[in-house]
Design an enzyme around this catalytic site. Structure first.
Site, PDB file in Angstrom:
ATOM      1  N   THR A  96      -8.303  -3.691   7.752  1.00 30.17           N
ATOM      2  CA  THR A  96      -7.760  -2.257   7.263  1.00 30.17           C
ATOM      3  C   THR A  96      -9.296  -1.932   6.649  1.00 30.17           C
ATOM      4  O   THR A  96      -9.874  -2.229   5.853  1.00 30.17           O
ATOM      5  CB  THR A  96      -6.939  -2.515   5.934  1.00 30.17           C
ATOM      6  OG1 THR A  96      -5.749  -3.221   6.299  1.00 30.17           O
ATOM      7  CG2 THR A  96      -6.519  -1.161   5.580  1.00 30.17           C
ATOM      8  N   LYS A 171      -1.575   2.277   8.544  1.00 34.38           N
ATOM      9  CA  LYS A 171      -1.664   1.133   7.238  1.00 34.38           C
ATOM     10  C   LYS A 171      -1.904   1.914   5.843  1.00 34.38           C
ATOM     11  O   LYS A 171      -1.457   1.562   4.917  1.00 34.38           O
ATOM     12  CB  LYS A 171      -2.827   0.275   7.579  1.00 34.38           C
ATOM     13  CG  LYS A 171      -3.250  -0.701   6.629  1.00 34.38           C
ATOM     14  CD  LYS A 171      -2.117  -1.952   6.437  1.00 34.38           C
ATOM     15  CE  LYS A 171      -2.272  -2.787   5.163  1.00 34.38           C
ATOM     16  NZ  LYS A 171      -3.371  -3.982   5.558  1.00 34.38           N
ATOM     17  N   LYS A 239     -10.120  -1.157  -2.390  1.00 35.10           N
ATOM     18  CA  LYS A 239     -10.635  -0.414  -1.151  1.00 35.10           C
ATOM     19  C   LYS A 239      -9.917   0.317  -0.288  1.00 35.10           C
ATOM     20  O   LYS A 239      -9.941   1.484   0.267  1.00 35.10           O
ATOM     21  CB  LYS A 239     -11.348  -1.601  -0.426  1.00 35.10           C
ATOM     22  CG  LYS A 239     -12.030  -1.379   1.081  1.00 35.10           C
ATOM     23  CD  LYS A 239     -11.132  -1.651   2.058  1.00 35.10           C
ATOM     24  CE  LYS A 239     -10.872  -2.951   2.453  1.00 35.10           C
ATOM     25  NZ  LYS A 239      -9.843  -3.044   3.423  1.00 35.10           N
TER      26      LYS A 239
END
Length: 296
Positions: A96, A171, A239
Site C-alpha cells: 500500500t 485501497k 502511513k
C-alpha cells in the site's frame, strides 16, 4: 509465469509466499534478514542475497514492502528492480503506497516494455494465511488478466479498479472506512466500560445487528483482552492514512473523521506504540490521552 520473485517477506508476505508455493509456483525471495525467512526457505523458497539476483531469476516480481520510500528503493535504486527487469516481465507492487509512486513505476516500466500493475491487498494477516485476501488492481486490464493465476493463489476477492494508481486509490477507500470504524469501535467500548456494562455481553449483542463489522469481528475480543499483537502494524496504518489525506487534499476534499483518527494514532505512535496492531487505538481512550488534550 512459473518463476516468481517476491521481495518483502514480512507478516503478510510470508503467508503470500507460502500460498504461491502451494499453488505450484517456484518462489525466489529476497529479505534483508535471511534468518527471518528460514521457514519459507525450508518449505522450498529459493533465497537470493540481492534484489537484482532475485529479479534476474524470475519471470514476474511481486513486492510487498513497508513504506513508500521502501518502494522507491526496491524499484529505482541502482541494481534493483527497474535496472534488472527484462522486456516482457511482470512487476506487481502489492504494497500500500502512494498512487503517484504506482504511476511512476508504471511509466518507467512502459519505457522498458515491462508490464506493471499496482495490486494492494486487504484482509490482514488472517486473510494472507488463508489465501482469502481482497486484491485491488490498477494498470492495464490485459496485465491484470495475465496475472490472475498469481492473484488467485493469494486471494478470493480480486477486482480490476482501472488505470495505473487506481488500485492504490481503492485501497485508500478501504483504509478510510477502517479508520472510522475502528474509532467508532474504540469509542463505543469506552462508553460501555464507563457505564459499567459487561463488554463481552455487549459485543455479542451488537455483533449481528446494524453495528456489526469486520473490525468488530476481528478486533473486539482482542481489545477486551488487551491483545495488541499486530496483524497490521499501527505505524503502517498511520502511513496509509497520511497518503489518503494527501490525496484528498489534492482534490479539496475534507475528511474530518480520518484527520482526527490519524491525529489520535500519531499520539500513540509518539508514545512508542507504533509496532502494535491497529486495535491498540483503544489505548488512546484507556490511558487518557484524549483527556490530556482537552485539559491543554
Amino acid at each position: 509465469m512459473k518463476k516468481i520473485g517476491f521481495i518483502g517477506v514480512g507478516i503478510m508476505g510470508k503467508s503470500m509466499v507460502k500460498n504461491l508455493m502451494k499453488a505450484g509456483f517456484e518462489l525466489h525471495i529476497y529479505a534483508r534478514t535471511k534468518s527471518k525467512v528460514n521457514d519459507v526457505i525450508e518449505e522450498g523458497a529459493i533465497f537470493h542475497e540481492t534484489i537484482g539476483e532475485c529479479v534476474r531469476a524470475s519471470e514476474a516480481v511481486i513486492t510487498m514492502v513497508g513504506f513508500p520510500q521502501d518502494v522507491e528503493e526496491v524499484y529505482f535504486d541502482e541494481g534493483n528492480i527497474m535496472d534488472q527487469a527484462e522486456k516482457g516481465m511482470y512487476l506487481i507492487d502489492m504494497t500500500t503506497t502512494s498512487p503517484m509512486i504506482s504511476k511512476k513505476i508504471y511509466e518507467e516500466g512502459k519505457k522498458k516494455g515491462v508490464h506493471v500493475v499496482d495490486a494492494p491487498v486487504t484482509g490482514g494477516d488472517t486473510g494472507a494465511k488463508a489465501g482469502t485476501l481482497s486484491i485491488l488492481v490498477g494498470g492495464n486490464k490485459e496485465d491484470y488478466e495475465a496475472c490472475m493465476p498469481l492473484f488467485e493463489a493469494m486471494g478470493t476477492n480480486i477486482n480490476y479498479q482501472g488505470k495505473a494508481g487506481c488500485g492504490q486509490h481503492a485501497k485508500m477507500v478501504n483504509q478510510i472506512m477502517i479508520a472510522g470504524t475502528m474509532s467508532g469501535l474504540c469509542e463505543a467500548l469506552s462508553y460501555a466500560k464507563a457505564k459499567d456494562l459487561d463488554c463481552e455481553t455487549v459485543l455479542k449483542s451488537v455483533a449481528t445487528g446494524a453495528a456489526g463489522s469486520k473490525q468488530l469481528d476481528f478486533f473486539g475480543e482482542k481489545i477486551l483482552h488487551g491483545d495488541y499483537t499486530p496483524g497490521f502494524f499501527m505505524k503502517h496504518f498511520i502511513k496509509d492514512m497520511k497518503i489518503a489525506l494527501i490525496e484528498a487534499n489534492q482534490c479539496e476534499l475534507d475528511l474530518d473523521v480520518l484527520s482526527q483518527t490519524l491525529a489520535n494514532y500519531e499520539v500513540l505512535e509518539a508514545e512508542g506504540y507504533g509496532d502494535l496492531g491497529t486495535q491498540a487505538l483503544i489505548k488512546y481512550y484507556e490511558e487518557g490521552y484524549n483527556e490530556e488534550i482537552i485539559e491543554d
